[in-house]
Write a protein that holds these residues in place. Structure first.
Motif, mmCIF file in Angstrom:
data_model
loop_
_atom_site.group_PDB
_atom_site.id
_atom_site.type_symbol
_atom_site.label_atom_id
_atom_site.label_comp_id
_atom_site.label_asym_id
_atom_site.label_seq_id
_atom_site.Cartn_x
_atom_site.Cartn_y
_atom_site.Cartn_z
ATOM 1 N N MET A 69 -40.232 89.368 28.804
ATOM 2 C CA MET A 69 -40.173 89.214 27.368
ATOM 3 C C MET A 69 -39.932 87.739 27.055
ATOM 4 S SD MET A 69 -37.360 90.510 24.612
ATOM 5 C CE MET A 69 -37.885 92.174 24.397
ATOM 6 N N LYS A 70 -40.716 87.229 26.116
ATOM 7 C CA LYS A 70 -40.524 85.848 25.678
ATOM 8 C C LYS A 70 -39.550 85.833 24.516
ATOM 9 C CE LYS A 70 -44.989 84.119 27.054
ATOM 10 N NZ LYS A 70 -46.183 83.392 26.651
ATOM 11 N N LYS A 71 -38.797 84.766 24.423
ATOM 12 C CA LYS A 71 -37.860 84.595 23.315
ATOM 13 C C LYS A 71 -38.259 83.364 22.533
ATOM 14 C CE LYS A 71 -34.103 86.767 25.779
ATOM 15 N NZ LYS A 71 -32.762 86.686 26.265
ATOM 16 N N TYR A 72 -38.119 83.435 21.235
ATOM 17 C CA TYR A 72 -38.491 82.335 20.365
ATOM 18 C C TYR A 72 -37.310 81.972 19.476
ATOM 19 C CZ TYR A 72 -43.207 83.400 21.832
ATOM 20 O OH TYR A 72 -44.327 83.607 22.590
ATOM 21 N N LEU A 73 -37.234 80.723 19.132
ATOM 22 C CA LEU A 73 -36.198 80.234 18.233
ATOM 23 C C LEU A 73 -36.824 80.013 16.864
ATOM 24 C CD1 LEU A 73 -33.355 79.059 17.708
ATOM 25 C CD2 LEU A 73 -34.257 76.863 18.478
ATOM 26 N N LEU A 74 -36.215 80.562 15.855
ATOM 27 C CA LEU A 74 -36.712 80.410 14.493
ATOM 28 C C LEU A 74 -35.824 79.412 13.759
ATOM 29 C CD1 LEU A 74 -38.499 81.368 12.106
ATOM 30 C CD2 LEU A 74 -36.762 83.128 11.695
ATOM 31 N N LEU A 75 -36.433 78.358 13.253
ATOM 32 C CA LEU A 75 -35.698 77.369 12.474
ATOM 33 C C LEU A 75 -36.087 77.530 11.013
ATOM 34 C CD1 LEU A 75 -36.108 74.224 14.732
ATOM 35 C CD2 LEU A 75 -34.155 75.746 14.593
ATOM 36 N N VAL A 76 -35.097 77.750 10.167
ATOM 37 C CA VAL A 76 -35.346 77.886 8.742
ATOM 38 C C VAL A 76 -34.588 76.764 8.044
ATOM 39 C CG1 VAL A 76 -35.154 79.385 6.727
ATOM 40 C CG2 VAL A 76 -35.563 80.386 8.979
ATOM 41 N N GLU A 77 -35.334 75.867 7.443
ATOM 42 C CA GLU A 77 -34.709 74.708 6.817
ATOM 43 C C GLU A 77 -34.183 75.001 5.415
ATOM 44 O OE1 GLU A 77 -37.496 71.516 7.069
ATOM 45 O OE2 GLU A 77 -37.292 71.363 9.236
ATOM 46 N N ASP A 78 -34.732 76.014 4.769
ATOM 47 C CA ASP A 78 -34.313 76.366 3.415
ATOM 48 C C ASP A 78 -33.199 77.410 3.498
ATOM 49 O OD1 ASP A 78 -34.040 77.353 0.800
ATOM 50 O OD2 ASP A 78 -36.177 77.086 0.374
ATOM 51 N N GLU A 79 -31.964 76.945 3.413
ATOM 52 C CA GLU A 79 -30.828 77.853 3.598
ATOM 53 C C GLU A 79 -30.726 78.900 2.497
ATOM 54 O OE1 GLU A 79 -27.081 76.092 4.702
ATOM 55 O OE2 GLU A 79 -28.121 74.448 5.701
ATOM 56 N N LYS A 80 -31.074 78.545 1.269
ATOM 57 C CA LYS A 80 -31.022 79.514 0.174
ATOM 58 C C LYS A 80 -32.040 80.632 0.398
ATOM 59 C CE LYS A 80 -29.296 76.356 -3.302
ATOM 60 N NZ LYS A 80 -29.570 75.673 -4.578
ATOM 61 N N LEU A 81 -33.220 80.243 0.826
ATOM 62 C CA LEU A 81 -34.253 81.242 1.124
ATOM 63 C C LEU A 81 -33.804 82.156 2.259
ATOM 64 C CD1 LEU A 81 -37.152 82.209 0.507
ATOM 65 C CD2 LEU A 81 -37.923 80.583 2.241
ATOM 66 N N TRP A 82 -33.209 81.576 3.290
ATOM 67 C CA TRP A 82 -32.723 82.345 4.440
ATOM 68 C C TRP A 82 -31.652 83.337 4.001
ATOM 69 C CZ3 TRP A 82 -34.199 84.058 8.799
ATOM 70 C CH2 TRP A 82 -33.293 84.521 9.743
ATOM 71 N N GLU A 83 -30.727 82.908 3.149
ATOM 72 C CA GLU A 83 -29.670 83.801 2.662
ATOM 73 C C GLU A 83 -30.269 84.974 1.885
ATOM 74 O OE1 GLU A 83 -26.417 83.998 3.344
ATOM 75 O OE2 GLU A 83 -26.753 82.336 4.737
ATOM 76 N N LYS A 84 -31.262 84.696 1.047
ATOM 77 C CA LYS A 84 -31.911 85.772 0.290
ATOM 78 C C LYS A 84 -32.584 86.758 1.226
ATOM 79 C CE LYS A 84 -32.722 83.259 -3.970
ATOM 80 N NZ LYS A 84 -33.722 82.723 -4.904
ATOM 81 N N PHE A 85 -33.234 86.224 2.284
ATOM 82 C CA PHE A 85 -33.883 87.099 3.258
ATOM 83 C C PHE A 85 -32.851 87.982 3.947
ATOM 84 C CE2 PHE A 85 -35.216 87.809 7.713
ATOM 85 C CZ PHE A 85 -36.308 88.627 7.470
ATOM 86 N N LYS A 86 -31.754 87.385 4.389
ATOM 87 C CA LYS A 86 -30.735 88.162 5.106
ATOM 88 C C LYS A 86 -30.133 89.236 4.213
ATOM 89 C CE LYS A 86 -27.914 85.089 6.728
ATOM 90 N NZ LYS A 86 -26.869 84.390 7.478
#
Length: 45
Positions: free
Chosen positions: A1-18
């Motif tokens: 299994m491959k693992k990937y790192l996700l970088l999200v620069e927009d913290e507000k967008l990330w919070e809404k997604f979570k």
């Protein structure tokens, strides 16, 4: 299994997604990828 790192620069967008997810983050992201692929296949036809 491959693992990937996700970088999200927009913290507000990330919070809404979570806040919007109902499952774990990996499952939600995989579902988004599957939906995107299914949409792309529909447009290829």
């Amino acid at each position: 299994m491959k693992k990937y790192l996700l970088l999200v620069e927009d913290e507000k967008l990330w919070e809404k997604f979570k806040e919007s997810i109902t499952k774990d983050i990996n499952t939600e992201i995989l579902e988004l990828i599957r939906k995107k692929i299914a949409e792309a296949k529909k447009h290829e036809k």
